[in-house]
Design a protein around this motif. Structure first.
Motif, PDB file in Angstrom:
ATOM      1  N   TYR A  60      -5.108 -17.193  -8.314  1.00 58.92           N
ATOM      2  CA  TYR A  60      -3.811 -17.682  -8.772  1.00 58.92           C
ATOM      3  C   TYR A  60      -2.928 -17.906  -7.553  1.00 58.92           C
ATOM      4  CZ  TYR A  60      -5.549 -15.049 -12.832  1.00 58.92           C
ATOM      5  OH  TYR A  60      -6.330 -14.531 -13.840  1.00 58.92           O
ATOM      6  N   PHE A 111       2.207 -16.635  -2.485  1.00 58.66           N
ATOM      7  CA  PHE A 111       1.254 -15.558  -2.727  1.00 58.66           C
ATOM      8  C   PHE A 111       0.015 -16.096  -3.427  1.00 58.66           C
ATOM      9  CE2 PHE A 111       3.394 -11.854  -1.386  1.00 58.66           C
ATOM     10  CZ  PHE A 111       4.736 -11.961  -1.714  1.00 58.66           C
ATOM     11  N   TYR A 132      -4.534  -7.705 -11.547  1.00 59.00           N
ATOM     12  CA  TYR A 132      -4.297  -8.752 -10.565  1.00 59.00           C
ATOM     13  C   TYR A 132      -4.021  -8.088  -9.223  1.00 59.00           C
ATOM     14  CZ  TYR A 132      -3.307 -11.598 -14.717  1.00 59.00           C
ATOM     15  OH  TYR A 132      -3.379 -12.220 -15.928  1.00 59.00           O
ATOM     16  N   PHE A 150      -2.654  -8.888  -5.420  1.00 63.99           N
ATOM     17  CA  PHE A 150      -1.921  -9.877  -4.639  1.00 63.99           C
ATOM     18  C   PHE A 150      -2.229  -9.743  -3.156  1.00 63.99           C
ATOM     19  CE2 PHE A 150       1.132 -12.105  -7.360  1.00 63.99           C
ATOM     20  CZ  PHE A 150       0.938 -11.422  -8.550  1.00 63.99           C
ATOM     21  N   GLY A 151      -2.273 -10.897  -2.497  1.00 60.55           N
ATOM     22  CA  GLY A 151      -2.368 -10.911  -1.049  1.00 60.55           C
ATOM     23  C   GLY A 151      -0.999 -10.669  -0.422  1.00 60.55           C
ATOM     24  N   SER A 152      -0.968 -10.646   0.888  1.00 57.56           N
ATOM     25  CA  SER A 152       0.270 -10.351   1.605  1.00 57.56           C
ATOM     26  C   SER A 152       1.176 -11.562   1.760  1.00 57.56           C
ATOM     27  CB  SER A 152      -0.048  -9.764   2.981  1.00 57.56           C
ATOM     28  OG  SER A 152      -0.826 -10.682   3.715  1.00 57.56           O
ATOM     29  N   TYR A 201       3.316  -6.346 -17.248  1.00 55.23           N
ATOM     30  CA  TYR A 201       3.097  -5.699 -15.957  1.00 55.23           C
ATOM     31  C   TYR A 201       4.423  -5.343 -15.310  1.00 55.23           C
ATOM     32  CZ  TYR A 201      -1.554  -7.756 -16.324  1.00 55.23           C
ATOM     33  OH  TYR A 201      -2.811  -8.109 -16.748  1.00 55.23           O
ATOM     34  N   TYR A 249       5.764  -4.538 -11.350  1.00 52.82           N
ATOM     35  CA  TYR A 249       5.411  -4.581  -9.938  1.00 52.82           C
ATOM     36  C   TYR A 249       6.591  -4.101  -9.115  1.00 52.82           C
ATOM     37  CZ  TYR A 249       1.330  -7.490 -10.957  1.00 52.82           C
ATOM     38  OH  TYR A 249       0.131  -7.969 -11.424  1.00 52.82           O
ATOM     39  N   GLY A 288      10.069  -8.542   2.130  1.00 49.73           N
ATOM     40  CA  GLY A 288       9.100  -9.281   2.935  1.00 49.73           C
ATOM     41  C   GLY A 288       7.660  -8.888   2.713  1.00 49.73           C
ATOM     42  N   LYS A 289       7.420  -8.040   1.727  1.00 47.88           N
ATOM     43  CA  LYS A 289       6.063  -7.539   1.495  1.00 47.88           C
ATOM     44  C   LYS A 289       5.457  -8.123   0.232  1.00 47.88           C
ATOM     45  CE  LYS A 289       6.339  -4.681   4.987  1.00 47.88           C
ATOM     46  NZ  LYS A 289       5.527  -4.904   6.213  1.00 47.88           N
ATOM     47  N   SER A 290       4.216  -7.724  -0.021  1.00 45.40           N
ATOM     48  CA  SER A 290       3.510  -8.198  -1.191  1.00 45.40           C
ATOM     49  C   SER A 290       3.939  -7.427  -2.441  1.00 45.40           C
ATOM     50  CB  SER A 290       2.004  -8.060  -0.974  1.00 45.40           C
ATOM     51  OG  SER A 290       1.298  -8.638  -2.038  1.00 45.40           O
ATOM     52  N   LEU A 291       3.300  -7.763  -3.543  1.00 44.36           N
ATOM     53  CA  LEU A 291       3.592  -7.118  -4.822  1.00 44.36           C
ATOM     54  C   LEU A 291       2.614  -5.977  -5.051  1.00 44.36           C
ATOM     55  CD1 LEU A 291       4.088 -10.428  -6.733  1.00 44.36           C
ATOM     56  CD2 LEU A 291       5.851  -8.709  -6.410  1.00 44.36           C
ATOM     57  N   SER A 323       1.193  -3.311  -7.702  1.00 46.33           N
ATOM     58  CA  SER A 323       1.109  -3.070  -9.140  1.00 46.33           C
ATOM     59  C   SER A 323       1.503  -1.636  -9.465  1.00 46.33           C
ATOM     60  CB  SER A 323      -0.313  -3.340  -9.627  1.00 46.33           C
ATOM     61  OG  SER A 323      -0.418  -3.091 -11.012  1.00 46.33           O
ATOM     62  N   GLY A 351      -1.823 -17.023 -16.053  1.00 44.79           N
ATOM     63  CA  GLY A 351      -0.855 -16.851 -14.986  1.00 44.79           C
ATOM     64  C   GLY A 351       0.300 -15.998 -15.481  1.00 44.79           C
ATOM     65  N   LEU A 352       0.913 -15.272 -14.583  1.00 41.38           N
ATOM     66  CA  LEU A 352       2.016 -14.391 -14.925  1.00 41.38           C
ATOM     67  C   LEU A 352       3.344 -15.121 -14.874  1.00 41.38           C
ATOM     68  CD1 LEU A 352       0.930 -11.299 -12.799  1.00 41.38           C
ATOM     69  CD2 LEU A 352       0.936 -11.434 -15.284  1.00 41.38           C
TER      70      LEU A 352
END
Lengths: 115, 113
Positions: A33, A90, A104, A106-108, B33, B35, B40-43, B45, B100-101
């Motif tokens: 995604y 992302f 799911y 996620f990448g960075s 969900y 998160y 500046g970082k990712s998500l 879970s 997709g979310l």
């Protein structure tokens, strides 16, 4: 390390240019995604691929396209870039579809700056 | 069109206090969900809620789901500074294998000593 690898981490380019963002999903995951995160629009779903085939489109512009290759990595192509395309992009992956996709990862992200 | 609304969008609170973030969604979904995202970082879970009445807890965070009301809550108990972050809820539209979310706008949480 989440197991989802995105490259490059940062990208600065000029308006009108074309860039390619790359994503390698977590080992064993078949779904990929793409999401865009910007201050204006928040987090938006762009597109989903499953085992090489497109499964769903979200708010993806016609200037943007994606594909998933036989080795399951995916690329997001952004063309005719505009200032408003500056965002954090992302990639996420999951094992399957429907309820099988409930997890799911996620990448960075790739931070794209259009100047 | 599936819409997800979070409130509040911004929350400043003191350590030791309790608070709740609300997430409403507009159409039927089989998964919700939560998160966490640091700047500046990712998500990251936090919780996956799959059924009506589901409640999950991890440390000072507890999430619940009411599918009839199309409402989820994220409750923070005795907040600590390390919980400062932006929290997103996200919903999957049911059916079709396209999953997709759809995200809420996020709740920017600041916990002050």
């Amino acid at each position: 390390d989440s197991g989802v690898t995105q490259t490059p981490k940062h990208l600065i380019t000029a308006t009108g240019q074309r860039v390619t963002l790359r994503c390698s999903p977590r080992s064993g995951d078949l779904s990929v995604y793409w999401y865009q995160q910007s201050l204006d629009q928040g987090l938006q779903f762009l597109i989903q691929y499953y085992n090489g085939e497109e499964r769903a489109k979200g708010n993806i512009l016609e200037r943007f396209s994606a594909q998933q290759f036989p080795d399951l990595h995916s690329e997001l192509n952004l063309s005719s870039l505009e200032l408003g395309d500056s965002a954090l992009y992302f990639c996420a992956s999951s094992v399957g579809l429907g309820l099988l996709a409930y997890g799911y990862t996620f990448g960075s992200g790739t931070r794209l700056t259009v100047v | 069109e599936l819409k997800v609304e979070q409130n509040p969008l911004f929350l400043s609170m003191q350590e030791g206090k309790n608070y709740t973030i609300y997430c409403n969604y507009s159409t039927t979904s089989d998964r919700l969900y939560w998160y966490r995202q640091d700047p500046g970082k990712s998500l990251e879970s936090l919780f996956v809620l799959l059924s009506n009445g589901a409640v999950k807890q991890e440390g000072r965070l507890m999430a619940s789901l009411d599918t009839k009301a199309r409402l989820s809550t994220l409750h923070i108990t005795a907040a600590v500074h390390d919980l400062s972050a932006t929290y997103f809820c996200a919903v999957v539209h049911s059916g079709g294998g396209a999953d997709g979310l759809t995200f809420g706008k996020g709740t920017h949480l600041i916990i002050q000593p």
